[in-house]
Design a protein around this motif. Structure first.
Motif, PDB file in Angstrom:
ATOM      1  N   SER A  60       1.019  -1.422   0.180  1.00  0.00           N
ATOM      2  CA  SER A  60       0.697   0.109  -0.210  1.00  0.00           C
ATOM      3  C   SER A  60       1.111   1.545   0.113  1.00  0.00           C
ATOM      4  O   SER A  60       1.356   1.356   0.720  1.00  0.00           O
ATOM      5  CB  SER A  60      -0.872  -0.118   1.469  1.00  0.00           C
ATOM      6  OG  SER A  60      -1.404   0.977   1.248  1.00  0.00           O
ATOM      7  N   TYR A  61       0.438   1.612  -1.409  1.00  0.00           N
ATOM      8  CA  TYR A  61       1.333   3.914  -1.158  1.00  0.00           C
ATOM      9  C   TYR A  61       0.210   4.214  -1.115  1.00  0.00           C
ATOM     10  O   TYR A  61      -0.807   4.372  -2.070  1.00  0.00           O
ATOM     11  CB  TYR A  61       1.522   3.684  -2.129  1.00  0.00           C
ATOM     12  CG  TYR A  61       3.735   3.018  -2.121  1.00  0.00           C
ATOM     13  CD1 TYR A  61       4.263   3.457  -1.406  1.00  0.00           C
ATOM     14  CD2 TYR A  61       3.340   1.081  -2.829  1.00  0.00           C
ATOM     15  CE1 TYR A  61       5.753   2.613  -1.972  1.00  0.00           C
ATOM     16  CE2 TYR A  61       4.517   0.861  -2.551  1.00  0.00           C
ATOM     17  CZ  TYR A  61       6.105   1.748  -2.152  1.00  0.00           C
ATOM     18  OH  TYR A  61       7.178   0.944  -2.570  1.00  0.00           O
ATOM     19  N   THR A  62       0.119   5.334  -0.193  1.00  0.00           N
ATOM     20  CA  THR A  62      -0.658   6.564  -0.606  1.00  0.00           C
ATOM     21  C   THR A  62      -0.503   7.367  -1.539  1.00  0.00           C
ATOM     22  O   THR A  62       0.442   7.759  -2.101  1.00  0.00           O
ATOM     23  CB  THR A  62      -1.039   7.270   0.833  1.00  0.00           C
ATOM     24  OG1 THR A  62       0.684   7.788   1.240  1.00  0.00           O
ATOM     25  CG2 THR A  62      -0.857   6.729   2.607  1.00  0.00           C
ATOM     26  N   ASN A  63      -0.873   8.242  -1.619  1.00  0.00           N
ATOM     27  CA  ASN A  63      -1.120   8.831  -2.426  1.00  0.00           C
ATOM     28  C   ASN A  63      -0.507  10.313  -2.296  1.00  0.00           C
ATOM     29  O   ASN A  63      -0.307  10.665  -3.009  1.00  0.00           O
ATOM     30  CB  ASN A  63      -2.540   9.944  -3.007  1.00  0.00           C
ATOM     31  CG  ASN A  63      -3.686   9.122  -3.452  1.00  0.00           C
ATOM     32  OD1 ASN A  63      -3.079   7.795  -4.354  1.00  0.00           O
ATOM     33  ND2 ASN A  63      -4.854   9.665  -4.470  1.00  0.00           N
ATOM     34  N   GLN A  64      -0.081  10.837  -1.122  1.00  0.00           N
ATOM     35  CA  GLN A  64       1.149  11.414  -0.999  1.00  0.00           C
ATOM     36  C   GLN A  64       2.296  11.035  -0.816  1.00  0.00           C
ATOM     37  O   GLN A  64       2.856  11.700  -1.715  1.00  0.00           O
ATOM     38  CB  GLN A  64       0.794  12.106   0.837  1.00  0.00           C
ATOM     39  CG  GLN A  64      -0.442  12.872   1.042  1.00  0.00           C
ATOM     40  CD  GLN A  64      -1.703  11.807   0.403  1.00  0.00           C
ATOM     41  OE1 GLN A  64      -1.602  11.002   0.876  1.00  0.00           O
ATOM     42  NE2 GLN A  64      -3.030  12.225   1.414  1.00  0.00           N
ATOM     43  N   GLN A  65       2.308   9.697  -0.679  1.00  0.00           N
ATOM     44  CA  GLN A  65       3.508   8.911  -0.817  1.00  0.00           C
ATOM     45  C   GLN A  65       4.368   9.253  -2.408  1.00  0.00           C
ATOM     46  O   GLN A  65       5.641   9.630  -2.871  1.00  0.00           O
ATOM     47  CB  GLN A  65       3.815   7.758  -0.185  1.00  0.00           C
ATOM     48  CG  GLN A  65       3.500   7.717   0.719  1.00  0.00           C
ATOM     49  CD  GLN A  65       3.502   5.901   1.567  1.00  0.00           C
ATOM     50  OE1 GLN A  65       2.904   5.214   0.994  1.00  0.00           O
ATOM     51  NE2 GLN A  65       4.486   5.706   2.184  1.00  0.00           N
ATOM     52  N   ARG A 111      -4.338   8.016 -11.000  1.00  0.00           N
ATOM     53  CA  ARG A 111      -2.934   8.348 -10.382  1.00  0.00           C
ATOM     54  C   ARG A 111      -1.990   9.598 -11.258  1.00  0.00           C
ATOM     55  O   ARG A 111      -0.907  10.025 -11.251  1.00  0.00           O
ATOM     56  CB  ARG A 111      -2.053   7.675  -9.851  1.00  0.00           C
ATOM     57  CG  ARG A 111      -2.949   6.807  -8.139  1.00  0.00           C
ATOM     58  CD  ARG A 111      -1.541   5.531  -7.676  1.00  0.00           C
ATOM     59  NE  ARG A 111      -2.906   4.937  -6.739  1.00  0.00           N
ATOM     60  CZ  ARG A 111      -3.819   3.979  -7.143  1.00  0.00           C
ATOM     61  NH1 ARG A 111      -4.121   3.669  -8.091  1.00  0.00           N
ATOM     62  NH2 ARG A 111      -3.949   3.405  -6.069  1.00  0.00           N
TER      63      ARG A 111
END
Length: 119
Positions: A60-65, A111
Motif C-alpha cells: 500500500s502506497y498513499t497518494n501523498q507518498q 494516479r
C-alpha cells in the motif's frame, strides 16, 4: 474471487514483470534520462510493491507518498504515456489477460495527476 495479484503468481511474478518493464524503460530515449544515477534495485523493489498494489495485492502506497516520490522529477505527459505503453506491452508479454491489463493500467492512469508535474 482472487485478485489480479493472486492470479498471476504474487510477488515473485510481479517482481519479474517489473524487472522486465524497467529493462524496456532504460532502453527508451524518452524515459531513460529520468533514471540516471538511480539505484535501480531499490526502485524495482518499490515498484514491485506499487505494482502489487495496482494488481490488488497487499502492498500500500498513499497518494501523498506517490506524489512526493515524483514531484521533483518534472515528469511530462509524453513520458507518462511512454511509461504506460511500455507497461501495457510488458504485462501482455507476461500473459496477463486483456481485462486484467486494462484494470492495472486504469489504476496507474487514476494516479496520473500525482505523477505528471510538467507540461
Amino acid at each position: 474471487m482472487s485478485t489480479i495479484f493472486e492470479r498471476y503468481g504474487g510477488f515473485a511474478k510481479v517482481s519479474r514483470i517489473v524487472s522486465s518493464f524497467y529493462d524496456r524503460v532504460l532502453e527508451s530515449p524518452v524515459l531513460e534520462p529520468y533514471f540516471i544515477e538511480i539505484d535501480m534495485r531499490r526502485l524495482i523493489d518499490h515498484q514491485t510493491k506499487f505494482m502489487a498494489q495496482a494488481m490488488g495485492g497487499p502492498a500500500s502506497y498513499t497518494n501523498q507518498q506517490l506524489e512526493r516520490a515524483h514531484s521533483h522529477l518534472q515528469i511530462t505527459a509524453d513520458a507518462f504515456e511512454e511509461m504506460q505503453m511500455l507497461l501495457r506491452e510488458t504485462l501482455e508479454d507476461f500473459g496477463v489477460e486483456r481485462d486484467d491489463v486494462e484494470a492495472v493500467i486504469d489504476e496507474i492512469l487514476n494516479r496520473r495527476n500525482l505523477i505528471v508535474t510538467s507540461r
